[in-house]
Write a protein that holds these residues in place. Structure first.
Motif, PDB file in Angstrom:
ATOM      1  N   SER A 196      29.122  65.449  48.274  1.00 29.41           N
ATOM      2  CA  SER A 196      30.563  65.206  48.325  1.00 29.41           C
ATOM      3  C   SER A 196      31.060  65.344  49.760  1.00 29.41           C
ATOM      4  CB  SER A 196      31.299  66.172  47.391  1.00 29.41           C
ATOM      5  OG  SER A 196      30.960  67.511  47.701  1.00 29.41           O
ATOM      6  N   ALA A 197      32.306  64.932  49.979  1.00 31.12           N
ATOM      7  CA  ALA A 197      32.891  64.948  51.328  1.00 31.12           C
ATOM      8  C   ALA A 197      34.117  65.851  51.332  1.00 31.12           C
ATOM      9  CB  ALA A 197      33.269  63.525  51.744  1.00 31.12           C
ATOM     10  N   GLY A 210      36.204  66.379  54.489  1.00 24.03           N
ATOM     11  CA  GLY A 210      37.066  66.274  55.680  1.00 24.03           C
ATOM     12  C   GLY A 210      38.455  65.776  55.307  1.00 24.03           C
ATOM     13  N   SER A 225      27.079  70.148  46.323  1.00 24.14           N
ATOM     14  CA  SER A 225      28.260  70.041  45.455  1.00 24.14           C
ATOM     15  C   SER A 225      29.017  71.362  45.455  1.00 24.14           C
ATOM     16  CB  SER A 225      27.777  69.684  44.037  1.00 24.14           C
ATOM     17  OG  SER A 225      28.855  69.594  43.139  1.00 24.14           O
ATOM     18  N   SER A 226      30.306  71.326  45.771  1.00 23.89           N
ATOM     19  CA  SER A 226      31.076  72.582  45.867  1.00 23.89           C
ATOM     20  C   SER A 226      31.764  72.961  44.559  1.00 23.89           C
ATOM     21  CB  SER A 226      32.126  72.472  46.970  1.00 23.89           C
ATOM     22  OG  SER A 226      31.492  72.323  48.217  1.00 23.89           O
ATOM     23  N   THR A 227      32.226  71.972  43.786  1.00 23.78           N
ATOM     24  CA  THR A 227      32.929  72.309  42.537  1.00 23.78           C
ATOM     25  C   THR A 227      32.176  71.786  41.311  1.00 23.78           C
ATOM     26  OG1 THR A 227      34.327  70.315  42.490  1.00 23.78           O
ATOM     27  CG2 THR A 227      35.140  72.185  43.754  1.00 23.78           C
ATOM     28  N   THR A 285      29.488  66.491  41.839  1.00 24.64           N
ATOM     29  CA  THR A 285      28.283  65.746  42.255  1.00 24.64           C
ATOM     30  C   THR A 285      27.044  66.324  41.554  1.00 24.64           C
ATOM     31  OG1 THR A 285      29.354  65.308  44.376  1.00 24.64           O
ATOM     32  CG2 THR A 285      26.976  64.952  44.282  1.00 24.64           C
ATOM     33  N   SER A 288      30.558  62.207  44.203  1.00 25.13           N
ATOM     34  CA  SER A 288      31.876  62.251  43.605  1.00 25.13           C
ATOM     35  C   SER A 288      32.863  62.420  44.747  1.00 25.13           C
ATOM     36  CB  SER A 288      31.986  63.441  42.658  1.00 25.13           C
ATOM     37  OG  SER A 288      33.353  63.647  42.318  1.00 25.13           O
ATOM     38  N   CYS A 332      34.147  59.045  49.278  1.00 23.66           N
ATOM     39  CA  CYS A 332      32.696  59.264  49.127  1.00 23.66           C
ATOM     40  C   CYS A 332      31.949  58.894  50.407  1.00 23.66           C
ATOM     41  CB  CYS A 332      32.150  58.481  47.942  1.00 23.66           C
ATOM     42  SG  CYS A 332      32.775  59.055  46.352  1.00 23.66           S
TER      43      CYS A 332
HETATM   44  C1  FMN Z   1      40.177  69.427  51.911  1.00 17.46           C
HETATM   45  C2  FMN Z   1      39.519  68.353  51.092  1.00 17.46           C
HETATM   46  C3  FMN Z   1      38.959  67.263  51.731  1.00 17.46           C
HETATM   47  C4  FMN Z   1      38.352  66.228  50.984  1.00 17.46           C
HETATM   48  N1  FMN Z   1      37.834  65.119  51.642  1.00 17.46           N
HETATM   49  C5  FMN Z   1      37.345  64.091  50.912  1.00 17.46           C
HETATM   50  C6  FMN Z   1      36.868  62.902  51.555  1.00 17.46           C
HETATM   51  O1  FMN Z   1      36.863  62.765  52.776  1.00 17.46           O
HETATM   52  N2  FMN Z   1      36.416  61.895  50.774  1.00 17.46           N
HETATM   53  C7  FMN Z   1      36.402  61.970  49.403  1.00 17.46           C
HETATM   54  O2  FMN Z   1      36.008  61.012  48.750  1.00 17.46           O
HETATM   55  N3  FMN Z   1      36.825  63.102  48.770  1.00 17.46           N
HETATM   56  C8  FMN Z   1      37.285  64.152  49.484  1.00 17.46           C
HETATM   57  N4  FMN Z   1      37.713  65.293  48.849  1.00 17.46           N
HETATM   58  C9  FMN Z   1      37.579  65.383  47.387  1.00 17.46           C
HETATM   59  C10 FMN Z   1      36.269  66.040  46.941  1.00 17.46           C
HETATM   60  O3  FMN Z   1      35.152  65.526  47.624  1.00 17.46           O
HETATM   61  C11 FMN Z   1      36.156  65.763  45.440  1.00 17.46           C
HETATM   62  O4  FMN Z   1      36.993  66.670  44.752  1.00 17.46           O
HETATM   63  C12 FMN Z   1      34.746  65.838  44.875  1.00 17.46           C
HETATM   64  O5  FMN Z   1      34.779  65.480  43.500  1.00 17.46           O
HETATM   65  C13 FMN Z   1      34.101  67.204  45.007  1.00 17.46           C
HETATM   66  O6  FMN Z   1      32.782  67.086  44.565  1.00 17.46           O
HETATM   67  P1  FMN Z   1      31.812  68.357  44.390  1.00 17.46           P
HETATM   68  O7  FMN Z   1      32.355  69.183  43.268  1.00 17.46           O
HETATM   69  O8  FMN Z   1      30.512  67.754  44.033  1.00 17.46           O
HETATM   70  O9  FMN Z   1      31.771  69.075  45.677  1.00 17.46           O
HETATM   71  C14 FMN Z   1      38.292  66.321  49.574  1.00 17.46           C
HETATM   72  C15 FMN Z   1      38.875  67.447  48.946  1.00 17.46           C
HETATM   73  C16 FMN Z   1      39.485  68.450  49.677  1.00 17.46           C
HETATM   74  C17 FMN Z   1      40.098  69.621  48.949  1.00 17.46           C
END
Ligand code: FMN
Length: 148
Positions: A58-59, A61, A10-12, A15, A93, A102
């Motif tokens: 999380s994703a 791309g 999870s980056s932010t 998740t 998420s 997702c």
């Molecule tokens: C550059 C970029 C690419 C992303 N690609 C996807 C994606 O392919 N599918 C998706 O569902 N969300 C995508 N997201 C949204 C993040 O996955 C979403 O904000 C998620 O809640 C982050 O979860 P985390 O905080 O657990 O990492 C993307 C966001 C960014 C900024």
């Protein structure tokens, strides 16, 4: 009582919050839940001693699916994690604005099945953090608990 491992990338923190909430719900049902960051685990025999493992990722791309940075090395070494005959489920998420909403959930389920795991609940795909849809998180956790 079953022992459940919950691993998240999870980056932010979205998740991660879902992982923590699922862990709380599983523990409240009388089971043991270990919640770990993918950055802190090694794939080798990861699932040993656990009855089930839940993976959250999380994703990131744009056109292609890119798995969250900390989770990717684990995913690439899934064949070492002892998934054959193991119970698994996936959650994430994401953001519906992206083509693979997702997408890590589908990739994890597919790879785990290839390796002989049993997927015990339909993957949880949601936007935002756990507080955004507590009902969905709870339904997923109940599904897991039922199938432990
Ligand atoms: C550059 C970029 C690419 C992303 N690609 C996807 C994606 O392919 N599918 C998706 O569902 N969300 C995508 N997201 C949204 C993040 O996955 C979403 O904000 C998620 O809640 C982050 O979860 P985390 O905080 O657990 O990492 C993307 C966001 C960014 C900024």
């Amino acid at each position: 009582m079953s022992k459940v491992l919950i691993i998240y990338g999870s980056s932010t923190g979205n998740t991660e919050s879902i992982a923590q909430k699922i862990g709380e719900l599983i523990a409240a049902a009388g089971h043991e839940a270990d919640v770990k960051n993918a950055a802190d685990v090694n794939a080798d025999n990861l699932t040993e001693g656990y009855d089930a493992t839940l993976f959250g990722c999380s994703a990131w791309g744009e056109e292609e699916l890119e798995m969250q940075d900390d989770f990717l090395p684990l995913f690439e070494a899934f064949d070492k994690a002892g998934l054959s005959g193991h119970k698994v489920a996936a959650f994430a998420s994401g953001d519906q604005a992206y083509p693979h909403f997702c997408g890590a959930v589908d990739a994890i389920e597919e790879r785990a099945k290839e390796l002989g795991a049993t997927v015990i609940a339909e993957g949880l795909k949601m936007e935002g953090d756990a507080s955004n849809d507590p009902g969905a998180v709870s339904a997923f956790a109940q599904d897991i608990i039922k199938n432990l």
